[in-house]
Design a protein around this motif. Sequence first.
Motif, PDB file in Angstrom:
ATOM      1  N   LYS A 284       0.845  -1.198   0.000  1.00  0.00           N
ATOM      2  CA  LYS A 284       0.000   0.000   0.000  1.00  0.00           C
ATOM      3  C   LYS A 284       0.878   1.245   0.000  1.00  0.00           C
ATOM      4  O   LYS A 284       1.927   1.277   0.642  1.00  0.00           O
ATOM      5  CB  LYS A 284      -0.912   0.025   1.223  1.00  0.00           C
ATOM      6  N   SER A 287      -2.691   5.045   0.577  1.00  0.00           N
ATOM      7  CA  SER A 287      -4.007   4.382   0.713  1.00  0.00           C
ATOM      8  C   SER A 287      -4.418   3.574  -0.511  1.00  0.00           C
ATOM      9  O   SER A 287      -5.555   3.110  -0.589  1.00  0.00           O
ATOM     10  CB  SER A 287      -5.107   5.422   1.028  1.00  0.00           C
ATOM     11  N   GLN A 288      -3.537   3.384  -1.485  1.00  0.00           N
ATOM     12  CA  GLN A 288      -3.866   2.589  -2.674  1.00  0.00           C
ATOM     13  C   GLN A 288      -3.124   1.262  -2.623  1.00  0.00           C
ATOM     14  O   GLN A 288      -1.962   1.198  -2.219  1.00  0.00           O
ATOM     15  CB  GLN A 288      -3.488   3.345  -3.947  1.00  0.00           C
ATOM     16  N   GLU A 325      -9.558  -6.128  -0.593  1.00  0.00           N
ATOM     17  CA  GLU A 325      -9.309  -5.728  -1.983  1.00  0.00           C
ATOM     18  C   GLU A 325      -9.316  -6.905  -2.961  1.00  0.00           C
ATOM     19  O   GLU A 325      -9.647  -6.741  -4.134  1.00  0.00           O
ATOM     20  CB  GLU A 325      -7.948  -5.021  -2.074  1.00  0.00           C
ATOM     21  N   THR A 340      -6.575  -4.244  -9.779  1.00  0.00           N
ATOM     22  CA  THR A 340      -5.535  -3.527  -9.036  1.00  0.00           C
ATOM     23  C   THR A 340      -4.343  -3.211  -9.936  1.00  0.00           C
ATOM     24  O   THR A 340      -4.027  -3.967 -10.856  1.00  0.00           O
ATOM     25  CB  THR A 340      -5.061  -4.394  -7.848  1.00  0.00           C
TER      26      THR A 340
END
Length: 569
Positions: A284, A287-288, A325, A340
């Motif tokens: 990460k 925050s991605q 995720e 992603t």
Amino acid sequence: MRVSQFFISTLKEAPAEAELVSHKLMLRAGLIKRLGSGLYTWMPLGLRVLRKIENIVREEMNKSGAIEVLMPAIHPAELWQETGRWEVFGPQMLKIKDRHEHDFCFGPTHEEIITDIARKEIKSYRQLPLNFYQIQTKFRDEIRPRFGVMRAREFVMKDAYSFHTDEHSLMQTYQCMYGTYSRIFTRLGLKFRAVAADTGAIGGSGSHEFHVLADSGEDAIAFCPDSDYAANIELAKSLFTPQERSAPDGDIQKIVTPGKKTCAEVADFLQIPLQKTVKTLAVKADSQLFLLLLRGDHQLNELKVRKIPFLSTFQMASEEDILRETGTVPGYIGPVGLQTCVIADQAVMNMSNFVCGANEEGFHLTQVNFVRDLKLPDHVFDIRNVVLGDDSPDGKGKLEICRGIEVGHIFQLRTKYSEMMKASYLDETGQTRNMEMGCYGIGISRIVAAAIEQNHDEHGIIFPDAIAPFQLAIVPIGLQKSTLVKEAVEKLYRQLTEVRIEVLLDDRDERPGVMFADMELIGIPHRIVIGERGLKQSVIEYQGRNDEDSQTVSIDEIFSFITTKLCVS
């Protein structure tokens, strides 16, 4: 020096906390004594070794044109706050207050202090270049001090700092220091290698580390035996040669792999080469979530990942993040079917018909191919550690991997500190310019441990001649009982000390085995044994610390034999 007038405190067994060979032997030989966690007293034998290293370093630094200074060990907080490192340096910095509640620290390094001196004292280009150095105690509050003086909290360091008008002048001094360091470690009798390295917390535009080669070293070094290429494995580049990917062998399949979470476990379960698997790591940043793809037999190089601009602050994703995720748990993640952002290592781009996680616990996918089964990665970077047999980045051979102990590091700081602290000078035209800076460190106390890691056997330390506490040990047999032995020993001892050979005469009333064991343990490189039986045959016994067997030398020739052996004129 007579043992009866000196202080030797040897141990048969090392304390339980000692892990590395050097730590065990330094404690057993009485070179150091532990005071507290990461804190050691240098005992007489150890201090002699330390001072010899200091002297060689000082001689070579002086020859290089560097000028010795001595800066305070305690620093006011204000200087560190100017550069922002008061907070950035973190808990390694031991912070203290004086009676007036003013903040200080015990200096872990001296960039701020020397830059403060430079900005106050250097005004004109005519004063440059200058290179200041010191040999001084530092303190870094290691979270887990270990390995004795190898990673202690208090240690002795030589640190130097140079100031210049431009980058060209900086590079001249940088190369001078590179050569000076090479001479220092050669004189110390160490096998070493200089390697390109990351600048780390010190900063700057480039650096080289100097490593003593030892199997116990914390750092892995990649080098090419057919060229001059060498780099810390963190910095070593993997040379990528694109290859045409093979056509798919068959349809993609989901295979049950119960409890098999690692690539090695999956490869063993499916009876395929580890190189045919792809590991997917979730990280990460801001925050991605990102997916990093590596060949199953390769290891992630976090330093390389942090040099990717949008991943400079990355952290490994938590199990909760991964489940949210991807819908699965670590060990079963794969790039197929996910939206992603995917970053692949270069080597992955040559792969076809590979195995990866199926994003379902207990399952993996086989016969996976780019384009047909998943899109090409969003980004491709070199994000892995090099391995044995990789092509050298200079194209001149194959890489080999060895381990090393870092004992020196030189940096091109450029203007990092001079800009922040406004250390400037007036050039030929009267214009104000920031000074260019270099920084050059050697771990004096660490060298003692590194030398032992490289030079020891089952009997103890084997110090290189240049840094041994004494050059020669004389071990008499029956000194207290035989007038013949006593007279021969005293005569030779007097002759050798008059020509300034550092002799340790073991005049204790001990058994020969005890004296031999102690002399071998503390690492004295040359030893002569004088006994009545040999004297009656007009011979004395000599043995080098590295020699398998002893040899006899005529009494009449022993003085010239020893002085020749020790290169005493």
